[in-house]
Design an enzyme around this catalytic site. Structure first.
Site, PDB file in Angstrom:
ATOM      1  N   CYS A 192      32.457  -5.011   3.693  1.00 42.37           N
ATOM      2  CA  CYS A 192      33.497  -5.892   3.132  1.00 42.37           C
ATOM      3  C   CYS A 192      33.199  -7.355   3.469  1.00 42.37           C
ATOM      4  CB  CYS A 192      34.860  -5.484   3.689  1.00 42.37           C
ATOM      5  SG  CYS A 192      36.191  -6.559   3.153  1.00 42.37           S
ATOM      6  N   CYS A 244      36.311  -9.396   4.399  1.00 43.96           N
ATOM      7  CA  CYS A 244      36.827  -9.186   5.762  1.00 43.96           C
ATOM      8  C   CYS A 244      35.925  -9.838   6.806  1.00 43.96           C
ATOM      9  CB  CYS A 244      36.890  -7.695   6.098  1.00 43.96           C
ATOM     10  SG  CYS A 244      37.440  -6.651   4.766  1.00 43.96           S
ATOM     11  N   ASP A 245      34.616  -9.745   6.627  1.00 43.85           N
ATOM     12  CA  ASP A 245      33.699 -10.075   7.717  1.00 43.85           C
ATOM     13  C   ASP A 245      32.821 -11.311   7.469  1.00 43.85           C
ATOM     14  OD1 ASP A 245      34.642  -7.822   9.024  1.00 43.85           O
ATOM     15  OD2 ASP A 245      33.154  -6.519   8.094  1.00 43.85           O
TER      16      ASP A 245
END
Ligand code: NAP
Length: 317
Positions: free
Chosen positions: A145, A148-149
């Site tokens: 992701c 997200c990261d």
């Protein structure tokens, strides 16, 4: 939003007319339509509220948002709209279902339910490479992701694996943070659409490693390098990197229904045009049933259709 207070797994909650499993675009569109049909639907959210779409940075192809909209923001709007008409969203995960006999039984980690109809909108999860080091370094340089990261890779060198729309779209997103993004693809042509390909080719931070697969992820506490193999020459080499983002397709989250519903060989639930499954009163929508389109708009459309049919089913009943 209404959050139910039951906690014991054995406890059976009041009888429901319709339960919707999943809170992505399909589930929340179904909730909106079922709520507007006065069915007082209960949505069992699953682990990811908003589904995979909520993890997408910007959604540019959902009509009505000419400048694009954040995936999380769109999910919140879907939820708010469904709740406005009476949908209840329960933060819980289904752990077992019994579709042998109506009313159907749904067991969740916060209670047991009986329902006359069911919409399955459980979506899909990212595939793994299943190579040494992948599990060990997940969260330590291995990610599925970018939204997200990506932030953790400011001014770092990263690799993206895959050649589809997801891989290229996420690689483009990662260029906001990373100093360089190498796309490793097992063939020499991308599967991604022309517009994304054009953007990637024009981005100076993106380069390609063609005809190559990752065989092993190495590091010490965090990812430092990959062993890659050229699929044509068989030659192996080491590529140093700070992170690896894997986007190689998805598997439908339908394990709960194996043996109870007709599915294809990849586990996608079989439906007809009315979103009906092989069990009366049980409908499926979105990526749990769709291996082809996999778009926010098509999933939402399927969710709406499933709820309309569920309404007819309950009326006839
Ligand atoms: P996908 O289209 O199935 O692409 C998966 C990619 O991963 C392919 O390039 C495939 O290679 C590669 N791959 C699969 N298994 C692999 C393995 N074990 N090792 C290395 N590479 C592997 O999946 P996706 O990109 O997630 O897209 C899924 C669907 O969502 C598509 O219909 C896509 O159009 C849609 N989507 C659309 C958008 C958008 O419209 N903006 C964004 C994201 C996704 P091969 O090419 O060799 O098969």
């Amino acid at each position: 939003m209404v959050v139910q207070s039951n906690t014991a797994e054995e406890e059976t909650n009041p009888f429901e007319k319709i339960i919707i499993l999943g809170s992505g675009p399909a589930g929340l569109a179904a909730a909106l339509y079922a709520a507007r049909a006065e069915l007082n639907p209960l949505v069992i959210s699953g682990v990811e509220l908003g589904g995979q779409a909520a993890l997408t940075n910007t959604i540019e192809n959902y009509p009505g948002f000419p400048e694009g909209i954040g995936g999380y923001e769109l999910g919140e709007l879907f939820k708010k709209q469904a709740e406005r008409f009476g949908a209840r969203v329960q933060f819980a995960t289904a752990t077992d279902v019994d579709l042998q006999m109506s009313p159907y039984t749904i067991v969740t980690d916060s209670g047991k339910y009986k329902t006359s109809s069911l919409v399955i909108a459980t979506g899909a999860s990212p595939n793994h490479l299943n190579i040494p080091g992948e599990k060990e370094f997940t969260g330590k340089g291995v990610s599925y992701c970018a939204t997200c990261d990506g932030w953790f890779f400011k001014e770092k060198e990263v690799v993206v694996v895959g050649g589809g729309d997801s891989a290229v779209e996420e690689a483009l997103f990662l260029t906001r943070f990373a100093s360089s993004v190498k796309i490793i693809h097992r063939r020499d042509t991308l599967r991604a659409g022309a517009l994304l390909q054009k953007r990637a080719n024009e981005n100076p931070k993106i380069s390609f490693v063609w005809n190559s697969v990752v065989e092993e992820i190495n590091g010490a506490g965090k990812v430092t390098s990959l062993r890659i193999r050229n699929t044509r020459s068989g030659e192996e080499s080491t590529l140093t990197t700070d992170g690896i983002f894997i986007f190689i397709g998805h598997t439908p989250n339908t394990q709960l229904f194996h043996g109870q519903l007709s599915m294809d060989d990849k586990g996608f639930i079989k439906t007809n045009l009315l979103m009906e499954t092989s069990v009366p009163g049980v409908f499926a929508a979105g990526e749990a049933a769709d291996s082809h389109f996999r778009q926010v708009i098509t999933s939402a459309g399927m969710g709406a259709a499933a709820a309309i049919q569920a309404t007819h089913y309950l009326e006839d009943k």
